[in-house]
Design a protein around this motif. Sequence first.
Motif, PDB file in Angstrom:
ATOM      1  N   MET A 127      -7.268   0.751  -1.575  1.00 44.57           N
ATOM      2  CA  MET A 127      -7.363  -0.407  -2.467  1.00 44.57           C
ATOM      3  C   MET A 127      -6.325  -0.231  -3.573  1.00 44.57           C
ATOM      4  N   MET A 128      -5.471  -1.222  -3.704  1.00 45.65           N
ATOM      5  CA  MET A 128      -4.434  -1.204  -4.720  1.00 45.65           C
ATOM      6  C   MET A 128      -4.695  -2.316  -5.715  1.00 45.65           C
ATOM      7  N   LEU A 129      -4.385  -2.050  -6.967  1.00 50.61           N
ATOM      8  CA  LEU A 129      -4.522  -3.048  -8.024  1.00 50.61           C
ATOM      9  C   LEU A 129      -3.165  -3.270  -8.667  1.00 50.61           C
ATOM     10  N   LEU A 130      -2.816  -4.520  -8.856  1.00 56.44           N
ATOM     11  CA  LEU A 130      -1.635  -4.885  -9.623  1.00 56.44           C
ATOM     12  C   LEU A 130      -2.138  -5.189 -11.023  1.00 56.44           C
ATOM     13  N   VAL A 131      -1.674  -4.438 -12.003  1.00 60.01           N
ATOM     14  CA  VAL A 131      -2.168  -4.592 -13.364  1.00 60.01           C
ATOM     15  C   VAL A 131      -1.010  -4.788 -14.340  1.00 60.01           C
ATOM     16  N   ASP A 132      -1.308  -5.377 -15.467  1.00 56.35           N
ATOM     17  CA  ASP A 132      -0.387  -5.427 -16.583  1.00 56.35           C
ATOM     18  C   ASP A 132      -1.201  -5.303 -17.864  1.00 56.35           C
ATOM     19  N   THR A 133      -0.513  -5.325 -18.976  1.00 54.23           N
ATOM     20  CA  THR A 133      -1.174  -5.251 -20.271  1.00 54.23           C
ATOM     21  C   THR A 133      -0.755  -6.453 -21.094  1.00 54.23           C
ATOM     22  N   LYS A 134      -1.749  -7.146 -21.638  1.00 50.13           N
ATOM     23  CA  LYS A 134      -1.476  -8.295 -22.499  1.00 50.13           C
ATOM     24  C   LYS A 134      -2.362  -8.174 -23.727  1.00 50.13           C
ATOM     25  N   ASP A 135      -1.757  -8.290 -24.890  1.00 45.01           N
ATOM     26  CA  ASP A 135      -2.475  -8.173 -26.153  1.00 45.01           C
ATOM     27  C   ASP A 135      -3.256  -6.867 -26.226  1.00 45.01           C
ATOM     28  N   GLY A 136      -2.653  -5.811 -25.693  1.00 40.83           N
ATOM     29  CA  GLY A 136      -3.273  -4.488 -25.747  1.00 40.83           C
ATOM     30  C   GLY A 136      -4.389  -4.262 -24.737  1.00 40.83           C
ATOM     31  N   LYS A 137      -4.612  -5.212 -23.854  1.00 44.01           N
ATOM     32  CA  LYS A 137      -5.687  -5.075 -22.869  1.00 44.01           C
ATOM     33  C   LYS A 137      -5.113  -5.068 -21.462  1.00 44.01           C
ATOM     34  N   GLU A 138      -5.606  -4.145 -20.641  1.00 43.56           N
ATOM     35  CA  GLU A 138      -5.196  -4.094 -19.243  1.00 43.56           C
ATOM     36  C   GLU A 138      -5.889  -5.205 -18.462  1.00 43.56           C
ATOM     37  N   ARG A 139      -5.110  -5.879 -17.596  1.00 46.08           N
ATOM     38  CA  ARG A 139      -5.654  -6.963 -16.786  1.00 46.08           C
ATOM     39  C   ARG A 139      -5.338  -6.706 -15.316  1.00 46.08           C
ATOM     40  N   ILE A 140      -6.279  -7.023 -14.448  1.00 46.11           N
ATOM     41  CA  ILE A 140      -6.022  -6.955 -13.016  1.00 46.11           C
ATOM     42  C   ILE A 140      -5.457  -8.304 -12.592  1.00 46.11           C
ATOM     43  N   ALA A 164      -4.000  -8.736  -9.377  1.00 42.01           N
ATOM     44  CA  ALA A 164      -4.256  -8.908  -7.950  1.00 42.01           C
ATOM     45  C   ALA A 164      -4.806  -7.604  -7.391  1.00 42.01           C
ATOM     46  N   GLN A 165      -5.404  -7.724  -6.222  1.00 46.45           N
ATOM     47  CA  GLN A 165      -5.875  -6.551  -5.500  1.00 46.45           C
ATOM     48  C   GLN A 165      -5.548  -6.751  -4.030  1.00 46.45           C
ATOM     49  N   PHE A 166      -5.328  -5.631  -3.337  1.00 48.36           N
ATOM     50  CA  PHE A 166      -4.989  -5.677  -1.928  1.00 48.36           C
ATOM     51  C   PHE A 166      -5.212  -4.306  -1.320  1.00 48.36           C
ATOM     52  N   ALA A 167      -5.276  -4.278   0.001  1.00 49.67           N
ATOM     53  CA  ALA A 167      -5.439  -3.010   0.709  1.00 49.67           C
ATOM     54  C   ALA A 167      -4.141  -2.672   1.428  1.00 49.67           C
ATOM     55  N   VAL A 168      -3.746  -1.415   1.345  1.00 51.18           N
ATOM     56  CA  VAL A 168      -2.616  -0.893   2.108  1.00 51.18           C
ATOM     57  C   VAL A 168      -3.181   0.117   3.090  1.00 51.18           C
ATOM     58  N   CYS A 169      -3.118  -0.235   4.367  1.00 48.18           N
ATOM     59  CA  CYS A 169      -3.722   0.580   5.413  1.00 48.18           C
ATOM     60  C   CYS A 169      -2.637   1.337   6.163  1.00 48.18           C
ATOM     61  N   LEU A 170      -2.725   2.652   6.111  1.00 49.70           N
ATOM     62  CA  LEU A 170      -1.754   3.510   6.784  1.00 49.70           C
ATOM     63  C   LEU A 170      -2.120   3.662   8.254  1.00 49.70           C
ATOM     64  N   GLY A 171      -1.132   3.876   9.066  1.00 51.64           N
ATOM     65  CA  GLY A 171      -1.374   4.129  10.484  1.00 51.64           C
ATOM     66  C   GLY A 171      -1.474   2.851  11.288  1.00 51.64           C
ATOM     67  N   GLU A 172      -1.633   3.029  12.586  1.00 47.41           N
ATOM     68  CA  GLU A 172      -1.669   1.883  13.487  1.00 47.41           C
ATOM     69  C   GLU A 172      -2.927   1.055  13.289  1.00 47.41           C
ATOM     70  N   ASP A 173      -2.725  -0.243  13.216  1.00 46.06           N
ATOM     71  CA  ASP A 173      -3.845  -1.180  13.112  1.00 46.06           C
ATOM     72  C   ASP A 173      -4.236  -1.576  14.534  1.00 46.06           C
ATOM     73  N   PRO A 174      -5.469  -1.289  14.961  1.00 50.98           N
ATOM     74  CA  PRO A 174      -5.857  -1.595  16.339  1.00 50.98           C
ATOM     75  C   PRO A 174      -5.738  -3.081  16.695  1.00 50.98           C
ATOM     76  N   THR A 175      -5.841  -3.940  15.706  1.00 57.79           N
ATOM     77  CA  THR A 175      -5.698  -5.375  15.947  1.00 57.79           C
ATOM     78  C   THR A 175      -4.282  -5.719  16.384  1.00 57.79           C
ATOM     79  N   TYR A 176      -3.325  -4.897  16.022  1.00 57.56           N
ATOM     80  CA  TYR A 176      -1.919  -5.184  16.295  1.00 57.56           C
ATOM     81  C   TYR A 176      -1.429  -4.604  17.621  1.00 57.56           C
ATOM     82  N   THR A 177      -2.311  -3.997  18.380  1.00 53.44           N
ATOM     83  CA  THR A 177      -1.916  -3.410  19.661  1.00 53.44           C
ATOM     84  C   THR A 177      -1.399  -4.471  20.621  1.00 53.44           C
TER      85      THR A 177
END
Length: 155
Positions: free
Chosen positions: A40-53, A55-68
Amino acid sequence: MRVIYQRARELMAANGNPTQWGSTFPRESVVIDDIKRQRMMLLVDTKDGKERILAQFAVCLGEDPTYTHIDGAWLDNDSYVTIHRIASSGLARHAARDCIRWALTHYGNVRADTHPNNKAMQHILESNGFARCGLIQLIDRPTDTTRIAYQRHEW
């Protein structure tokens, strides 16, 4: 993080894509598994001194069985990562693009797929240099299984 996925489901439904995630995807168990497996990866930044998320996404390593099996052809058979479950919080423009660019920078060979009705994601992938490789069939559900498969390999 539930709020971000809920927003994504509502946005997809409002834009003619009500079935890709329906009302329950991704299931909480999938998100928990992504976190436990450190994909699970989060794209974050800081605005007005507060961290904001942004976006979020998954980065899956290795072969994806759906892609066979693909009705078409992948660009190559080199090792790759797969991006799944990109969802923007709506707090900043181009968050999905930034997630994709991060994956390309860190892994180089990236695959993804999206529903034929998800015109927004198709545009994001194609405008970021991904090639449409063909169609795949999801193996984890009984209906609505066709997805458009994409790949970009930073040579």
